[in-house]
Design a protein around this motif. Sequence first.
Motif, PDB file in Angstrom:
ATOM      1  N   VAL A 164      36.061  85.126  45.549  1.00  0.00           N
ATOM      2  CA  VAL A 164      36.478  85.536  44.198  1.00  0.00           C
ATOM      3  C   VAL A 164      35.872  86.908  43.881  1.00  0.00           C
ATOM      4  O   VAL A 164      34.726  87.198  44.228  1.00  0.00           O
ATOM      5  CB  VAL A 164      36.075  84.477  43.147  1.00  0.00           C
ATOM      6  N   ALA A 183      45.497  80.041  41.162  1.00  0.00           N
ATOM      7  CA  ALA A 183      45.812  81.074  40.173  1.00  0.00           C
ATOM      8  C   ALA A 183      47.129  81.736  40.575  1.00  0.00           C
ATOM      9  O   ALA A 183      47.259  82.266  41.678  1.00  0.00           O
ATOM     10  CB  ALA A 183      44.695  82.105  40.116  1.00  0.00           C
ATOM     11  N   VAL A 192      49.836  84.666  40.017  1.00  0.00           N
ATOM     12  CA  VAL A 192      49.841  86.046  39.515  1.00  0.00           C
ATOM     13  C   VAL A 192      51.214  86.656  39.736  1.00  0.00           C
ATOM     14  O   VAL A 192      52.033  86.136  40.512  1.00  0.00           O
ATOM     15  CB  VAL A 192      48.738  86.882  40.205  1.00  0.00           C
ATOM     16  N   ALA A 208      38.399  86.117  35.255  1.00  0.00           N
ATOM     17  CA  ALA A 208      39.865  86.012  35.248  1.00  0.00           C
ATOM     18  C   ALA A 208      40.318  84.600  35.603  1.00  0.00           C
ATOM     19  O   ALA A 208      41.363  84.137  35.129  1.00  0.00           O
ATOM     20  CB  ALA A 208      40.470  87.019  36.227  1.00  0.00           C
ATOM     21  N   VAL A 209      39.541  83.932  36.464  1.00  0.00           N
ATOM     22  CA  VAL A 209      39.825  82.530  36.824  1.00  0.00           C
ATOM     23  C   VAL A 209      38.513  81.782  36.603  1.00  0.00           C
ATOM     24  O   VAL A 209      37.586  81.882  37.404  1.00  0.00           O
ATOM     25  CB  VAL A 209      40.297  82.401  38.291  1.00  0.00           C
ATOM     26  N   ARG A 251      42.935  92.140  42.306  1.00  0.00           N
ATOM     27  CA  ARG A 251      41.922  92.308  41.255  1.00  0.00           C
ATOM     28  C   ARG A 251      41.095  91.033  41.089  1.00  0.00           C
ATOM     29  O   ARG A 251      39.978  91.070  40.597  1.00  0.00           O
ATOM     30  CB  ARG A 251      42.582  92.694  39.920  1.00  0.00           C
ATOM     31  N   ILE A 252      41.653  89.901  41.495  1.00  0.00           N
ATOM     32  CA  ILE A 252      40.984  88.610  41.311  1.00  0.00           C
ATOM     33  C   ILE A 252      40.217  88.172  42.553  1.00  0.00           C
ATOM     34  O   ILE A 252      39.133  87.616  42.476  1.00  0.00           O
ATOM     35  CB  ILE A 252      42.044  87.549  40.943  1.00  0.00           C
ATOM     36  N   ALA A 274      41.791  82.028  32.454  1.00  0.00           N
ATOM     37  CA  ALA A 274      40.508  82.516  31.948  1.00  0.00           C
ATOM     38  C   ALA A 274      39.957  81.643  30.816  1.00  0.00           C
ATOM     39  O   ALA A 274      38.813  81.809  30.414  1.00  0.00           O
ATOM     40  CB  ALA A 274      40.671  83.959  31.460  1.00  0.00           C
ATOM     41  N   ASP A 278      36.859  88.559  40.557  1.00  0.00           N
ATOM     42  CA  ASP A 278      36.743  88.569  39.090  1.00  0.00           C
ATOM     43  C   ASP A 278      36.595  87.127  38.603  1.00  0.00           C
ATOM     44  O   ASP A 278      37.580  86.409  38.437  1.00  0.00           O
ATOM     45  CB  ASP A 278      37.989  89.238  38.496  1.00  0.00           C
ATOM     46  N   VAL A 302      44.957  82.080  45.292  1.00  0.00           N
ATOM     47  CA  VAL A 302      45.923  82.919  44.565  1.00  0.00           C
ATOM     48  C   VAL A 302      47.295  82.836  45.218  1.00  0.00           C
ATOM     49  O   VAL A 302      47.409  82.731  46.447  1.00  0.00           O
ATOM     50  CB  VAL A 302      45.503  84.406  44.505  1.00  0.00           C
ATOM     51  N   GLN A 337      47.747  92.333  41.272  1.00  0.00           N
ATOM     52  CA  GLN A 337      46.984  91.446  40.386  1.00  0.00           C
ATOM     53  C   GLN A 337      46.121  90.482  41.209  1.00  0.00           C
ATOM     54  O   GLN A 337      44.981  90.184  40.839  1.00  0.00           O
ATOM     55  CB  GLN A 337      47.949  90.674  39.466  1.00  0.00           C
ATOM     56  N   ALA A 376      46.177  85.845  34.734  1.00  0.00           N
ATOM     57  CA  ALA A 376      46.459  84.841  35.757  1.00  0.00           C
ATOM     58  C   ALA A 376      46.706  83.490  35.085  1.00  0.00           C
ATOM     59  O   ALA A 376      46.141  83.195  34.035  1.00  0.00           O
ATOM     60  CB  ALA A 376      45.294  84.727  36.726  1.00  0.00           C
TER      61      ALA A 376
END
Length: 307
Positions: A93, A57, A59, A98-99, A67-68, A35, A95, A112, A64, A130
């Motif tokens: 994507v 990313a 996780v 987050a990334v 969520r991304i 992030a 979020d 991910v 998790q 992440a």
Amino acid sequence: MTPEAEIQHAAVALKRGELVILPTETVYGLAADAANGEAVARIFEAKGRPRFNPLIAHVADAAQAERIAVLDDRARRLADAFWPGPLTLVAPVRDRAAVCDLARAGLDTVAVRVPGHTRARAVIAAFGGAVVAPSANRSGRPSPTTFDDAVEETGAHAGAALDGGPCAVGVESTVVAVMDGALRLLRPGSVTRDEIEAVAGPLSEGGGEGHRSPGRLALHYAPDAPVRLNADRAEAGEILLGFGPVGQGRWSLSEAGDLRETAANLFRMLREADREKPRAIAVAPIPAHGLGEAVNDRLKRAAGFVG
Ligand code: TXA
Ligand code: MG
């Protein structure tokens, strides 16, 4: 430091925006807070990596990841089957914070993965967010599969470095894009094509050398010495990396002709051979099936044959 203190130290370094040498089951990574744009920028600088090449990313678990990224049914089946482990999923994507944009190279998709190495997951869990982690080599060089090789490549840029022993897999994760109703193999890895198709159905043709896989450069994973493929013997001044019956002894990737052993030895032996400053590194033919697809992909790129 105790093993637990080392994990905490690495997590604190990530929170401060520093880079961390992170062991995974595939290859060593150079990790940063996904992030934090400044931290991510330091990864691109440390590696000399082109900014159009997005990062993965990492996780701690599938929840998790959800969520991304937006994971559809097939992506979930792949996650259930292969996580934690050497599979990366590229999906829309969810979020964006987050990334960060730089980590995704501005794309609307995100890669991910839940690494199989327990120390990697422990660091990510202790950190809480992440963690982006490209292979810890300088861009274009063979990926590091031992702690010493990782420290030699990019250790000078890291605020913490975690030793997780030699990497069990030895080639990078399989990258599969699951979106727009298609399933595409962007990078072959240790989870094989057949294993993917058994879980999620047929892969689309014409996988990933185009714009969807921006990081796949022609000359990659390359030692300093030229690499000559499908060799049945060493010419003068060459080192031959053998396989099965070809070239037994110190420089054999696997005397038993085993593809898992070959993958685990590949990058380390390319580096060791390179240190001898041979005229060229010759490599015996490696079968194309199963894990051989990933091994041959890396070898072709090391030789500069993928255009
Ligand atoms: O095994 C691995 O995956 C290792 C360890 C450290 O986890 N990491 C690794 O990262 O190999 P890296 O940065 O060397 O390779 C990431 C690959 C690149 O080929 C990149 O182009 C692709 O994943 N990638 C990442 N995000 C993508 C996206 N949104 N769309 C398409 N390809 C993506
Ligand atoms: Mg890499």
